[in-house]
Design a protein around this motif. Structure first.
Motif, PDB file in Angstrom:
ATOM      1  N   ASP A   1      -4.824   1.446   8.392  1.00 15.65           N
ATOM      2  CA  ASP A   1      -5.012   2.577   7.487  1.00 15.65           C
ATOM      3  C   ASP A   1      -6.015   3.504   8.171  1.00 15.65           C
ATOM      4  OD1 ASP A   1      -5.268   4.222   5.240  1.00 15.65           O
ATOM      5  OD2 ASP A   1      -4.921   2.529   3.911  1.00 15.65           O
TER       6      ASP A   1
ATOM      7  N   ASN B   1      -8.995   1.342   8.975  1.00 16.17           N
ATOM      8  CA  ASN B   1      -9.154   0.244   8.010  1.00 16.17           C
ATOM      9  C   ASN B   1     -10.549   0.247   7.382  1.00 16.17           C
ATOM     10  OD1 ASN B   1      -6.537  -0.693   8.386  1.00 16.17           O
ATOM     11  ND2 ASN B   1      -7.141  -2.109  10.023  1.00 16.17           N
ATOM     12  N   GLY B   2     -11.050   1.477   7.048  1.00 13.03           N
ATOM     13  CA  GLY B   2     -12.336   1.630   6.370  1.00 13.03           C
ATOM     14  C   GLY B   2     -13.541   1.545   7.268  1.00 13.03           C
TER      15      GLY B   2
ATOM     16  N   LYS C   1       0.826  -1.208   0.000  1.00 13.54           N
ATOM     17  CA  LYS C   1       0.000   0.000   0.000  1.00 13.54           C
ATOM     18  C   LYS C   1       0.862   1.261   0.000  1.00 13.54           C
ATOM     19  CE  LYS C   1      -4.025  -2.019   2.324  1.00 13.54           C
ATOM     20  NZ  LYS C   1      -4.852  -2.006   3.553  1.00 13.54           N
TER      21      LYS C   1
ATOM     22  N   LYS D   1      -0.972   5.833   6.988  1.00 12.87           N
ATOM     23  CA  LYS D   1      -0.687   4.399   6.909  1.00 12.87           C
ATOM     24  C   LYS D   1       0.475   4.109   7.843  1.00 12.87           C
ATOM     25  CE  LYS D   1      -2.013   4.442   2.041  1.00 12.87           C
ATOM     26  NZ  LYS D   1      -3.398   4.040   2.282  1.00 12.87           N
TER      27      LYS D   1
ATOM     28  N   GLU E   1     -15.622   3.103  10.470  1.00 19.97           N
ATOM     29  CA  GLU E   1     -15.705   4.303  11.285  1.00 19.97           C
ATOM     30  C   GLU E   1     -15.676   3.942  12.763  1.00 19.97           C
ATOM     31  OE1 GLU E   1     -18.655   8.165  12.033  1.00 19.97           O
ATOM     32  OE2 GLU E   1     -18.916   6.886  10.245  1.00 19.97           O
TER      33      GLU E   1
ATOM     34  N   TYR F   1     -11.264  13.079   8.703  1.00 19.18           N
ATOM     35  CA  TYR F   1     -11.812  14.148   7.891  1.00 19.18           C
ATOM     36  C   TYR F   1     -12.960  14.817   8.644  1.00 19.18           C
ATOM     37  CZ  TYR F   1     -15.119  10.415   6.660  1.00 19.18           C
ATOM     38  OH  TYR F   1     -16.030   9.396   6.703  1.00 19.18           O
TER      39      TYR F   1
ATOM     40  N   LYS G   1      -5.294  15.760   1.718  1.00 19.68           N
ATOM     41  CA  LYS G   1      -6.108  16.113   0.550  1.00 19.68           C
ATOM     42  C   LYS G   1      -7.113  17.176   0.951  1.00 19.68           C
ATOM     43  CE  LYS G   1      -9.288  13.307  -1.166  1.00 19.68           C
ATOM     44  NZ  LYS G   1      -9.926  12.209  -1.937  1.00 19.68           N
TER      45      LYS G   1
ATOM     46  N   ASN H   1      -4.922  10.915   5.363  1.00 19.90           N
ATOM     47  CA  ASN H   1      -4.856   9.461   5.394  1.00 19.90           C
ATOM     48  C   ASN H   1      -3.489   9.087   5.955  1.00 19.90           C
ATOM     49  OD1 ASN H   1      -3.751   6.880   3.680  1.00 19.90           O
ATOM     50  ND2 ASN H   1      -5.871   6.618   4.329  1.00 19.90           N
TER      51      ASN H   1
ATOM     52  N   ASP I   1      -8.057   7.171   8.449  1.00 17.96           N
ATOM     53  CA  ASP I   1      -8.548   8.355   7.751  1.00 17.96           C
ATOM     54  C   ASP I   1      -9.170   9.291   8.765  1.00 17.96           C
ATOM     55  OD1 ASP I   1      -8.326   7.918   4.708  1.00 17.96           O
ATOM     56  OD2 ASP I   1      -9.123   6.008   5.445  1.00 17.96           O
TER      57      ASP I   1
ATOM     58  N   GLN J   1      -8.601  16.665   4.658  1.00 14.71           N
ATOM     59  CA  GLN J   1      -8.720  15.308   5.184  1.00 14.71           C
ATOM     60  C   GLN J   1      -7.378  14.613   5.008  1.00 14.71           C
ATOM     61  OE1 GLN J   1     -11.878  14.076   2.356  1.00 14.71           O
ATOM     62  NE2 GLN J   1     -10.483  12.459   1.756  1.00 14.71           N
TER      63      GLN J   1
ATOM     64  N   TYR K   1      -4.138  14.104  -3.285  1.00 18.21           N
ATOM     65  CA  TYR K   1      -3.360  13.838  -2.082  1.00 18.21           C
ATOM     66  C   TYR K   1      -1.935  14.375  -2.250  1.00 18.21           C
ATOM     67  CZ  TYR K   1      -6.685  10.833   0.371  1.00 18.21           C
ATOM     68  OH  TYR K   1      -7.768  10.367   1.070  1.00 18.21           O
TER      69      TYR K   1
END
Length: 1546
Positions: free
Chosen positions: A1340, A1355-1356, A690, A1335, A1358, A1344, A1322, A1333, A1342, A1331, A1304
């Motif tokens: 991962d 990891n996607g 990644k 790693k 919330e 925002y 980004k 990101n 995020d 926002q 980004y």
């Protein structure tokens, strides 16, 4: 006309060289005297005299036979000129056969050629002949009367001045020639022990330590065939002083007298033996090299004499070191030097089974300094007859004392077998022994280095470079250059530390060929493509070449344009430090640096201390030629706490020479990272994939080189590297495994069993610490020697016995000792004997006549100790049994005695004698010092004459007069039985002390503790708290007790920040009779002397602990009945926020006292601490020290930014207030009676565990080590922030730029191949909100914004803010809610904190990550001049262009979620003239543009660099070619910030 011809003929005959008629024998009377000592009469001198008749017979026109008749030798050792020479009959008899043997020599036109003698004539006797023949050496020029030339002679080829005059009436020619022995083309001299010492010509420019000259006077009679020498006299004078000959010097005076007697017709016949060519007139060194100048040994049977001395050393140094052991050790070394190898080997076979004898032999053999010593150690180690420890010790000394020649190199090569190579210590010793090698001997090392380079073996390359550096031969320069960065193509792939070793290897070469090294070092320094460390190391080497003014100015000019602040700080600080030097050898460099500093100081004078620096300090006393210097280098490549490398060196100056005594280098590269970094990240394929996918879209991204955790240490002695060690993770793991393995436990158990069973140990270490010799031939032909010897023998005897009750079982565990009564007895007797000798005189194997200065140190410090530990009863007892210790320091110089009837004109002062004694009556110990000194300063007031004489210092510790003290006992009792050990009960007078009611303290605690829970209530109602008070005392130390709130202004009265604290004072009183009986002591310490009459004598310390009231009292008292001096300490903890203490001392603890109060409170709802010290009366002796401390603080306050103000504060009180300003800083206010000092926002090296930091520590639970590491890491982290369109980088550089939309950008990432983390940013095109990101590890993250606040996704998925804190299941990563945003912490991964909120974004990286990051936030290396580094490592000047270079380009315009822009090279819209021709230009720095099919909706203008090509050339196909080109011009270009794509885009 006839008269003119006759006069011309006489003149030409008068200028003719000495001539001897063939067939005739010329008889001369010869006298030679050699005398040494001080020039004044009435002092001791030593010397030799030779009387003889000399017969010279020319066999042919150029071959002469010389014979001595009736030779006699005399010796002198007495007071000059009172005493007379004494016939040396034994010496004359011993040398008669050689002195009466004729020799031959070539002689033509007054010039001596070759000398011939039978093999039976020793070199010493032949040198005496040379001294005689030297008187016939006359280079007479017929056309000149005054002239100079370099003339060969006994002492070498030296500058000689001729003056010829003629007395025509007396028919005599007078010839005078003088030789300057300090200006010789080829000086015959032999130095021993000075291989690592460098001459300092600048030190001797005005002051000399050794100077000599010789004057020859001839009276000749013109003869028809030449000139006949009627009389010749020689006077030679050599002066020496280790300080300065102008301040008095010892001298060696040689005189020769040769008088013509008669001419005989009887020829002188040579003996029947073969006459061998024995060289020229120049002096040859012989057996004097092996002869010890201290004492003349008559060696008849070397082996028997060695055995005798060896037995003497072993027998007389068992219990303690014999006073004469160092001298005997020197004699043993001399005997071993003259012994054959077979003799040494036979001796070893006799003693190798005897540990004591074996030990002395193995310490003496390395000091021999010959090939036999190296051969002996080699053979015995290979045969397994010596251990590795013995071999290492012997080799370390032997390899550095042996002369480096072909035989020594072969022996060293033979040592490099598999047995040596298996042991890294021995291998290192052998390799590093190649010092001072001739050119042909270093060639094998060159070949080994090249072979290692071809194989890529870094370790072998390192060793080879260090060997070449030790040798320091100019022939090694070209091979070393192949390993220098930028000089050899093969060196490009070598590690940086190898490049550093190659640069440093030139330092010893620089001492011989400074010009050659200057050229190379300047090139390395000027090469900006090299790492900063290489350039700084090159600067170190450059300055050691004593750079001239022009080169220093060149460096200063380069620094003005230098973009690397590490290099600028390092070189500038080095120049600035050198301007203060007083050493003569650096005077020219100091003058040049002084000019350079004036040029550079406006720009570099206030650089941060975290940049690289050089320090230099020295002290030099020019009249005495003595000095010392210290240099320290602090090298860093990023502004981290720990530097990358440190180097420290100490240099000494003495007698016109200098030596780099000690140098230690340490590399800490990777240490900080290894301590603070997480465990090596697992090879997670998904994580790496990644991250690599993200950075792949960057334009030509290049990773920084990885820094492996590595530490290295190297040590140099006298400029020679003797040891080095590299420590990496593998070695550390091996050490940990070894320490925690079963072998360590077995070893520990065996050691414990040995101690419990008792042992006796004796160890003696003899050392030849110094052997420095300079041998100079004299005109007489005998050698003059200047020597300095230091030998020492250190020994220690230890006897230890122990008993345990109850007895331990056979399989006992160590914890059982904690439940035992242990009794231990030990006797320790360390002793040292050291002799130092300074010798000046004649030293040969046949005769010695010298003056000796001797210094002796003999120290014995015995100790007998008995200890008992009863773990069950809590009792510890230590007994010191009486012993007698003595120490003798004695110095005897050349001034041995005076004869009053000879020197009655002088007023001889009495010897200085003084005896001082001090006794400690309590313990019955008396120490006495006796000083006796008599010197020659009354003759001449100078340092040398003050040294010469007899000086003695004796220190003796013995029992004092009075009652007999059997032993000194120290006993500590802890626990319930402490009261039983009280010897003297201390009753305080109730009239003087009013005991504070216990209930008052309890009431104070009840009032104080609730109030602390509500600071606002307490601070707002000071009136209520002020009603609580205690009655005042009438004693002189009383203070009224009150509870009130106080408001303190920090810094100035105008400050709005107020501090609210409790100020509670109460009278702390000592225990009265009642309190002592009610509270038992917790600890009792007795230090007493046990007397024979059993009377109590000593000291008592009693500690009383009242746990209920949190009160501690300590009383120190003398056990003597009439002694009322005491020290009392009383402390009470009134609450969890306040502690008070009182210390009083004097009679009954009433003379002096101080009170200390420590309390905590709040300042603007942040913690604060206040310390207050008050007093009534202090001893007068303390006032000067207090005044000095106050003045010192005032002087240094400005340097550290502390503000000072003169105020009239509370008298007799010092108050220190420390209030927390932030997690990383405090406000400090110090008030004294006359001054107020304050410092706001004082930075701390660690973060305080308050506020957010306290929450961050929860992840570490009870692991205090990790908590401390986190606090240190957070305090020193580098911070980058983003607020709107303003970015402040890690290096505090502010960038204002417009962020591109929907793309980004790399904000910060780990730029090493490990890729531990990456943070990308980004800005949303629709809402224009940020926002990020992130790693890291295998997650991962995020972050925002939404309308209701900040959103976190891991990891996607919330993660609701209500579920925070989030803890990673395996790694030490946590996410916390902080203020209005979210903070992620992963200090072990290098990411200290990432904070995201609607208004601000912060990224902090750990201190050990400095220099290893990249992105818009920068490299965090402190280099603000190189802040804008693009992904391809190019430094750009435009901030916007730099920021856009870190955009992750998009690939497809169809995906609305991706970036619709990419980086590309653009063509300049206009053609310009470059270098006189029309050109078209392309941007070297890529510009952000929309993807094909998209249109820009927002743009900006950026300045980029362009590379220009002739207009006729086509544009290159690959943009990468353009990106690697140089920049010709800077022009503006349009960059796109937001794009809108059509549905039909490509």
């Amino acid at each position: 006309m006839k008269v003119l011809v006759l006069a011309l003929a006489v003149a030409l005959a008068g200028k003719t060289s000495p001539e001897f008629a063939v067939g005739k024998t010329y008889v001369y009377k010869y006298e030679a005297v050699l005398m040494g000592g001080l020039p004044e009469e009435g002092l001791a001198r030593a010397g030799l005299k030779i009387l003889s008749e000399v017969m010279i017979h020319p066999v042919t026109a150029d071959t002469f036979v010389l014979k001595l008749e009736k030779p006699e030798l005399f010796e002198y050792s007495g007071i000059w000129p009172k005493d007379a020479f004494i016939p040396a009959t034994k010496l004359t008899s011993a040398l008669a056969a050689q002195l009466l043997t004729p020799i031959k020599f070539e002689y033509a036109n007054g010039v001596v050629g070759k000398v011939f003698a039978p093999a039976g004539i020793s070199t010493t006797v032949l040198n005496i002949y040379r001294g005689l023949i030297n008187m016939f050496q006359l280079n007479i020029k017929k056309t000149q009367n005054v002239y100079e030339l370099q003339e060969p002679g006994t002492q070498g080829v030296c500058k000689t001045h001729y003056v010829i005059s003629e007395d025509t009436k007396a028919e005599r020619i007078h010839l005078s020639k003088t030789k300057d022995l300090n200006h010789c083309q080829e000086r015959i001299i032999k130095d021993i022990g000075l291989a690592y010492v460098e001459r300092c010509p600048e030190c001797e420019a005005e002051r000399k330590i050794l100077k000599g000259a010789a004057a020859f006077n001839y009276v000749m009679k013109p003869m028809p065939t030449g000139a006949l020498i009627l009389e010749a006299t020689t006077t030679e004078l050599i002066q020496f002083s280790p300080l300065n000959i102008m301040n008095g010097a010892a001298q060696m005076e040689a005189k020769q007298v040769l008088k013509f007697v008669e001419i005989l017709k009887t020829p002188v016949e040579p003996i029947g033996a073969d006459y061998l060519d024995r060289g020229s007139l120049q002096y040859e060194f012989g057996s004097e090299l092996l002869q010890n100048p201290i004492q003349l040994l008559r060696i008849s049977n070397a082996e028997a004499q060695i055995v005798e001395i060896l037995n003497h050393l072993v027998t007389n140094n068992e219990a303690k070191v014999h006073e004469d052991a160092p001298l005997k050790f020197i004699e043993l070394i001399q005997l071993l030097r003259v012994a054959r190898f077979e003799t040494i080997e036979a001796l070893w076979n006799q003693v190798k089974a005897k540990p004591d004898h074996r030990h002395w032999i193995l310490n003496a053999v390395p000091a021999i300094g010959t090939h036999e010593a190296l051969r002996f150690i080699k053979e015995k180690f290979l045969a397994g007859e010596v251990t590795i420890a013995e071999a290492a010790q012997a080799l370390l000394a032997a390899v550095h004392m042996v002369t480096a020649d072909m035989e020594a190199i072969k022996l060293a090569e033979a040592l490099l077998n598999h047995k040596i190579q298996e042991n890294p210590v021995l291998l290192e010793i052998v390799w590093l022994a190649n010092h001072a090698c001739p050119a042909k001997l270093v060639r094998p090392i060159h070949e080994l280095a090249f072979e290692a380079l071809n194989k890529g073996n870094v370790e072998e390359i390192t060793i080879a470079l260090k060997v070449l550096g030790n040798a320091g031969h100019p022939a090694s320069l070209k091979p070393i250059m192949k390993f220098l960065p930028g000089f050899g193509s093969a060196a490009a792939n070598l590690p940086h530390r190898v490049h550093n070793d190659a640069i440093l290897a030139m330092r010893n070469i620089a001492k011989k060929e400074p010009k050659m090294i200057q050229e190379i070092a300047v090139q390395l320094f000027m090469d900006k493509a090299l790492p900063a460390e290489h350039r700084m190391v090159a600067a170190i080497v450059l300055f050691e070449t004593k750079v001239p003014m022009a080169l220093v100015t060149t460096l200063a000019n380069a620094l003005l344009k230098e973009s690397n602040m590490q290099i600028a700080s390092f070189v500038y600080s080095y120049m600035k430090a050198l301007t203060r030097t007083t050493a003569p050898d650096l005077a020219s460099v100091a003058a040049a640096c002084n000019v350079a500093v004036k040029i550079l100081s406006p720009k570099f004078d206030r650089l941060s201390y975290r940049f690289s620096r050089a320090l230099y300090i020295d002290a030099y006393h020019s009249p005495s030629l003595i000095g010392a210097a210290a240099t320290a280098f602090y090298i860093n490549d990023a502004a981290t706490v720990l530097p990358k490398a440190m180097l420290a060196k100490v240099r000494t100056y003495l007698a016109g020479a200098y030596a780099d005594v000690l140098e230690v280098g340490v590399r800490t590269e990777g240490i900080q990272e290894a301590l603070l970094k997480m465990e090596e990240a697992p090879a997670n394929t998904d994580r790496l994939a990644k991250m690599r996918q993200v950075i792949r879209v960057l334009s030509e991204w290049r990773a920084h080189p990885n820094r492996p955790p590595l530490a290295s240490v190297n040590v140099k002695l006298f400029g020679q590297e003797i040891a080095f060690a590299n420590v990496d993770k593998a070695i550390v793991d091996q050490l940990i495994e070894m320490v925690s393995g079963p072998s360590v436990h077995r070893f520990g158990r065996r050691a414990l069993e040995t101690m419990l069973s008792g042992f006796a140990l004796h160890y003696a270490k003899p050392m030849l610490l110094a052997e420095v010799r300079r041998i100079i031939p004299t005109a007489v032909g005998l050698p003059m020697e200047l020597s300095f010897y230091t030998a020492a023998v250190a020994a220690a005897s230890v006897e230890f016995h122990a008993s345990v009750n109850p007895p331990l079982p056979a399989d006992f565990h160590a914890t059982q000792l904690l439940k035992s009564d242990i009794n231990m007895r030990a006797a320790i007797a360390p002793c040292v004997s050291m002799h130092t000798y300074a010798v000046m005189g004649v030293n040969t194997a046949l005769a010695q006549a010298s003056l000796l200065s001797r210094a002796r140190v003999h120290t014995i410090v015995p100790a007998k100790i008995e200890a008992r530990i009863d773990m069950i009863k809590g009792n510890f007892k230590l007994q010191l049994l009486p012993v007698k210790a003595s120490r003798l320091l004695q110095s005897q110089g050349m001034l041995k005695t005076w004869q009053l009837h000879v020197v009655n004109k002088m007023s001889i002062p009495k010897a200085y004698e003084k005896k001082m004694c001090a006794a400690i009556a309590t313990f019955g110990i008396k120490a006495c010092t006796e000083i006796e000194s008599q010197n020659a300063a009354f003759i001449r007031d100078c340092p040398l004459y003050a040294i010469i004489g007899r000086h003695a210092v004796m220190v003796e510790v013995a029992p004092a007069e009075g009652p007999v003290i059997e032993k000194i006992e120290i006993e500590i009792q802890v626990g319930d039985k402490a009261a039983e050990k009280i010897v003297r009960v201390i009753n305080m007078s109730e009239e003087e002390e009013v005991v504070e009611d216990k209930n008052v303290l309890m009431r104070l605690r009840k009032i104080l503790i609730p109030g602390l829970k509500n600071a606002t209530a307490v601070s707002s109602s000071s009136s209520s708290s002020s009603r609580i008070s205690s009655s005042s005392r009438s004693s002189r130390s009383s203070r009224s007790s009150r509870v009130s709130s106080s408001r303190s202004s920090l810094g100035s009265s105008s400050s709005s920040s107020a501090i609210f604290m409790f100020s509670i004072q109460s009278s702390l009183l000592f225990c009265s009779k009642n309190s002592l009986t009610s509270i038992a002591p917790a600890v009792t310490v007795l230090i007493r002397a046990v007397r024979a009459d059993h009377k109590v004598q000593g000291y008592q310390i009693a500690a009383y602990l009242d746990r209920a009231n949190a009160r501690l009292q300590v009383i120190f008292a003398n056990l003597a009945e009439n002694d009322h001096f005491r020290i009392c300490a009383d402390g009470v903890m009134l609450s969890t926020h306040k502690v008070m203490g009182k210390i009083a001392w004097g009679l009954e603890c009433k003379q002096y006292e101080t009170e200390i109060t420590a309390e905590t409170g709040m300042v603007d709802q942040l913690p604060a601490l206040r310390l207050k010290l008050t007093w009534d009366k202090l001893p007068r002796s303390m006032k000067p020290y207090a005044r000095d401390i106050s003045d010192y603080i005032s002087r240094i306050a400005h340097e550290f930014g502390v503000k000072m103000a003169k105020n009239k504060n509370i008298p007799k009180q010092i108050k220190l207030t420390v209030a927390v300003a932030s997690e990383h800083s405090v406000n400090v206010v110090l008030k004294t009676p006359t001054r107020t000092a304050y410092k706001l926002a004082l930075g701390l090296p660690v973060s305080l565990p308050i506020g957010n930091t306290e929450a961050e520590l929860q992840i570490y639970q009870d692991n205090w080590v990790d908590k401390i590491m986190h606090l240190i890491s957070k305090a020193n982290a580098a911070e980058c922030s983003l607020v709107k369109d303003t970015i402040i980088t890690f290096n505090k550089r502010k960038i204002r730029t417009q962020l591109p939309h929907s793309c980004y950008q790399v904000l910060a990432q780990d730029c090493t191949p490990e890729l531990k983390f990456i943070v990308i940013l980004k800005r949303d095109q629709m809402q224009e909100k940020n926002q990020i990101n992130l790693k890291i590890a295998n997650i991962d993250v995020d972050m925002y914004q939404r309308e209701h606040g900040v959103v976190l996704m891991v990891n996607g998925v919330e993660v609701p803010l209500s579920n925070l804190p989030y803890h990673h299941p395996t790694a030490k990563i946590q996410i916390l809610q902080k203020e209005e945003g979210i903070a992620l912490h992963a200090s072990g991964h290098g990411l200290q904190e990432v904070f995201f909120s609607p208004t601000e974004l912060k990224v902090k990286v750990a201190d050990w990550m400095r220099g290893q990051t990249c992105g818009i936030c920068g490299n965090a290396d402190g280099e603000i001049r190189q802040e804008f580094v693009t992904p391809n490592q190019r430094v750009t000047k435009n901030a916007a262009s730099f920021a856009y270079s870190w955009v992750l380009s998009g690939k497809s315009c169809r995906d609305a979620t991706e970036c619709h822009m990419k980086l590309e090279s653009v063509k300049l819209e206009k053609q310009i003239m470059v270098h006189g021709q029309e050109s078209k230009c392309y941007s070297v720095e890529p510009v952000l543009r929309c993807l094909p099919g998209c249109m820009p909706v927002r743009t900006t203008t950026v300045s980029v660099g362009y590379h220009c090509l002739p207009a006729s050339m086509n544009r290159p196909e690959k943009l990468s070619i353009i990106s690697q080109k140089s920049i010709d011009v800077h022009e503006t270009a349009e960059a796109h910030l937001a794009c809108r794509c059509t549905p039909q885009c490509a």
